[in-house]
Write a protein that holds these residues in place. Sequence first.
Motif, PDB file in Angstrom:
ATOM      1  N   VAL A  56      39.201  39.518  38.161  1.00 61.43           N
ATOM      2  CA  VAL A  56      38.562  40.976  38.320  1.00 61.43           C
ATOM      3  C   VAL A  56      37.412  41.206  39.269  1.00 61.43           C
ATOM      4  CG1 VAL A  56      37.150  42.664  36.988  1.00 61.43           C
ATOM      5  CG2 VAL A  56      39.100  41.200  35.758  1.00 61.43           C
ATOM      6  N   GLU A 107      35.408  53.130  38.002  1.00 63.14           N
ATOM      7  CA  GLU A 107      36.436  52.418  37.355  1.00 63.14           C
ATOM      8  C   GLU A 107      36.322  50.923  37.735  1.00 63.14           C
ATOM      9  OE1 GLU A 107      41.272  51.622  38.643  1.00 63.14           O
ATOM     10  OE2 GLU A 107      39.908  53.219  39.594  1.00 63.14           O
ATOM     11  N   LYS A 111      36.156  48.169  34.456  1.00 64.07           N
ATOM     12  CA  LYS A 111      36.860  46.851  34.581  1.00 64.07           C
ATOM     13  C   LYS A 111      35.964  45.620  34.210  1.00 64.07           C
ATOM     14  CE  LYS A 111      40.612  47.826  37.849  1.00 64.07           C
ATOM     15  NZ  LYS A 111      41.140  47.617  38.968  1.00 64.07           N
TER      16      LYS A 111
END
Length: 144
Positions: A56, A107, A111
């Motif tokens: 990520v 966003e 995440k």
Amino acid sequence: MFLININVEKVELNPYWQQKKLRDYCKANGVTVAAYSPLGAAGTMWGSSRVMESEVLNEIARAKGKSVAQVCLRWEYEQDIAIVVKSYNKERMKQNLEIFDWALSEEESKKISEIPQNRGVTGEEFTSATGPYKTLEELWDGEL
Ligand SMILES: NC(=O)c1ccc[n+]([C@@H]2O[C@H](COP(=O)([O-])OP(=O)(O)OC[C@H]3O[C@@H](n4cnc5c(N)ncnc54)[C@H](OP(=O)(O)O)[C@@H]3O)[C@@H](O)[C@H]2O)c1
């Protein structure tokens, strides 16, 4: 004369051990949270490479043209966490300070907040038959 009282809670904290419940409690009670091992302390006895090798974080870093360390530190900064990052390398020290003139998108931040959590320590050293916490169940509040 002014007396300034600063409450600081120092804990191991990074995107893989976010400790949201503790942070919310500290915020509600005027306590600043300071993060030890904010990059996961890869290569130490107490750390791991899970932060620096995070898919990520690597994906966001690539998209933003930043390093994984910068994305990680920026996320912590945006969570109002005081950061105690360590580097012996001049270039990396400089890089770690270059996190204040850009931001993560909503966003990206979401995440990171959704990364599956793991405690950085088992906590066994804080339990004792004669102490206030006799078992790990008593020590932890259920949050990972
Ligand atoms: N009192 C406590 O209970 C306690 C517990 C844990 C930590 N701490 C303290 O908190 C401080 C920071 O924690 P830590 O050292 O455990 O972990 P950390 O800051 O998360 O990680 C340090 C590691 O990350 C590397 N690093 C730093 N910046 C980097 C970058 N931009 N890119 C890639 N790698 C980077 C460092 O290598 P290089 O040096 O080679 O750059 C080092 O290997 C230390 O001073 C530590 O003593 C205290």
